[in-house]
Design a protein around this motif. Structure first.
Motif, PDB file in Angstrom:
ATOM      1  N   ASN A 209      38.968 -64.741  57.048  1.00  0.00           N
ATOM      2  CA  ASN A 209      38.233 -63.527  56.668  1.00  0.00           C
ATOM      3  C   ASN A 209      38.080 -63.421  55.151  1.00  0.00           C
ATOM      4  O   ASN A 209      37.874 -62.340  54.619  1.00  0.00           O
ATOM      5  N   ILE A 210      38.189 -64.539  54.458  1.00  0.00           N
ATOM      6  CA  ILE A 210      38.089 -64.530  52.999  1.00  0.00           C
ATOM      7  C   ILE A 210      36.651 -64.202  52.584  1.00  0.00           C
ATOM      8  O   ILE A 210      35.696 -64.701  53.195  1.00  0.00           O
ATOM      9  N   PRO A 211      36.430 -63.365  51.568  1.00  0.00           N
ATOM     10  CA  PRO A 211      35.069 -63.108  51.092  1.00  0.00           C
ATOM     11  C   PRO A 211      34.422 -64.387  50.571  1.00  0.00           C
ATOM     12  O   PRO A 211      35.080 -65.224  49.935  1.00  0.00           O
TER      13      PRO A 211
ATOM     14  N   ILE B 270      34.734 -65.477  46.851  1.00  0.00           N
ATOM     15  CA  ILE B 270      35.984 -66.122  46.463  1.00  0.00           C
ATOM     16  C   ILE B 270      35.933 -67.619  46.805  1.00  0.00           C
ATOM     17  O   ILE B 270      36.466 -68.460  46.068  1.00  0.00           O
TER      18      ILE B 270
ATOM     19  N   TYR C  94      43.903 -64.122  43.448  1.00  0.00           N
ATOM     20  CA  TYR C  94      43.525 -63.148  44.488  1.00  0.00           C
ATOM     21  C   TYR C  94      44.585 -63.143  45.590  1.00  0.00           C
ATOM     22  O   TYR C  94      44.319 -63.553  46.730  1.00  0.00           O
TER      23      TYR C  94
ATOM     24  N   GLN D  86      43.702 -61.083  49.043  1.00  0.00           N
ATOM     25  CA  GLN D  86      42.732 -61.731  49.925  1.00  0.00           C
ATOM     26  C   GLN D  86      43.258 -63.045  50.494  1.00  0.00           C
ATOM     27  O   GLN D  86      42.947 -63.400  51.636  1.00  0.00           O
ATOM     28  N   MET D  87      44.076 -63.755  49.715  1.00  0.00           N
ATOM     29  CA  MET D  87      44.565 -65.066  50.155  1.00  0.00           C
ATOM     30  C   MET D  87      45.756 -64.979  51.104  1.00  0.00           C
ATOM     31  O   MET D  87      46.135 -65.974  51.716  1.00  0.00           O
TER      32      MET D  87
ATOM     33  N   SER E 121      45.984 -62.229  53.410  1.00  0.00           N
ATOM     34  CA  SER E 121      45.614 -61.316  54.497  1.00  0.00           C
ATOM     35  C   SER E 121      44.955 -62.139  55.600  1.00  0.00           C
ATOM     36  O   SER E 121      43.754 -62.422  55.540  1.00  0.00           O
TER      37      SER E 121
ATOM     38  N   ASP F 199      38.122 -57.965  61.178  1.00  0.00           N
ATOM     39  CA  ASP F 199      38.576 -57.839  59.799  1.00  0.00           C
ATOM     40  C   ASP F 199      39.758 -56.881  59.665  1.00  0.00           C
ATOM     41  O   ASP F 199      40.619 -57.061  58.817  1.00  0.00           O
TER      42      ASP F 199
ATOM     43  N   SER G 204      44.910 -57.670  61.123  1.00  0.00           N
ATOM     44  CA  SER G 204      45.563 -58.762  60.422  1.00  0.00           C
ATOM     45  C   SER G 204      47.000 -58.888  60.878  1.00  0.00           C
ATOM     46  O   SER G 204      47.654 -57.896  61.197  1.00  0.00           O
TER      47      SER G 204
END
Length: 324
Positions: free
Chosen positions: A93-95, A98, A136, A139-140, A142, A153, A156
């Motif tokens: 689910n990483i943006p 990124i 990050y 984010q890394m 989650s 999303d 988690s």
């Protein structure tokens, strides 16, 4: 008729092995893990993978075309492998922005400034992953929980290593069979041990890699875990379960099989490979057991990458015809 001798530069032994073929085999070996990831986490895995590969290939082309101003080498698939490995070391689910930053670090910082393929000191994909982990961390770390319907999303879950590190559950409660098939959280390329082992078998069959580094890494991890379990854990069952847990969870298999065996950043001799693998396994377990991070494979490989020039210098094969 006189004999004529021709002197020509190396290489003198030719085969059908090429960079393109080797890199293509690595891509094929990673496909089972990628397919399991799509099944578990959904189609967003493909979007992350496509963006990562496209960014790495495009950036390498632009650097070679406009900065280096030399021949482009994107057709050898090395940038594709870097992008694929980078993607598989990321949460599902990483943006996407990124992911692009990670590609810039992998190609623009860890690979091309050293001269491109064959000259980089550190594994580009791992260098990018560690950078993103530091830059990050939310984010890394989650990770979406694995489901058969694809991920959501908002849902988690902790990775097995993270849960165990935080004391949330005990090791005996983990589903070992699920770790083989993909029923665990983590970076989407590392969730299925069975898929990675299939890839390992394919690479061995194609003689892309040898068994020395992966076995040295995983064997050292197993020895460390067995000793730790014998000292700290009273239940006899944990003496077997604890080493198995550490081998199957996190990035142990992905790192040992696909990252540590990188031709450029690993030793050239068999003895050097074993020393290199033992170092990776030992550092990984030290970080996992006593460090702040639940996972240590990426850091261990990068640390041992820096020792490869010394290993190659002091661990050399006997010269042909030498007495000693």
């Amino acid at each position: 008729m006189s004999n004529r001798f021709f002197v020509s530069p190396a290489p003198h032994v030719h085969s059908d092995y090429s960079t393109t073929r080797l890199m293509g085999d690595v891509v094929i070996a990673l496909l089972p893990a990628l397919m399991v990831s799509i099944r578990v986490f959904g189609w967003n895995v493909l979007a992350i993978t496509a963006v990562s590969i496209a960014s790495c290939v495009l950036l390498e082309y632009l650097v070679q075309k406009y900065l280096v101003k030399g021949p482009t080498t994107i057709c050898n698939l090395s940038a594709v492998v870097t992008g694929l490995l980078l993607a598989m070391n990321l949460p599902a689910n990483i943006p996407l922005w990124i992911v692009i930053i990670g590609a810039v670090v992998a190609i623009g910082v860890a690979k091309m400034p050293f001269g491109g393929l064959g000259k980089n000191i550190f594994n580009p994909a791992l260098a990018a992953r560690v950078f993103l982990l530091i830059a990050y961390p939310v984010q890394m770390t989650s990770f979406p929980a694995p489901t058969l319907e694809g991920f959501a999303d908002a849902y988690s879950g902790a990775t097995p290593l993270g849960a165990a590190k935080g004391g949330l559950v005990d090791f005996a409660s983990f589903d070992i069979a699920g770790m083989f098939t993909g029923a665990m959280g983590g970076s989407f390329g590392e969730i299925s041990a069975l898929a990675l082992i299939l890839g390992f078998g394919y690479l061995l069959m194609r003689r892309v890699i040898t068994w020395h580094i992966p076995v040295a890494v995983l064997g050292t991890m197993a020895v460390f875990a067995t000793i730790f379990a014998g000292v700290k854990m009273e239940e006899p069952a944990m003496h077997l379960l604890f080493p198995l847990f550490h081998i199957l969870s996190g990035g142990a298999l992905l790192g040992a099989i696909f990252m540590a065996t990188d031709y450029v950043t690993s030793p050239m001799t068999t003895k050097g490979m074993v020393i290199y693998g033992i170092g990776i396994g030992a550092i990984t377990m030290c970080i996992r057991l006593w460090g702040a991070y639940p996972e240590g494979m990426s850091f261990a490989i990068l640390i041992m990458n820096s020792t490869v020039p010394l290993i190659n210098k002091y661990i050399k094969p006997k010269r042909f015809g030498a007495v000693k």
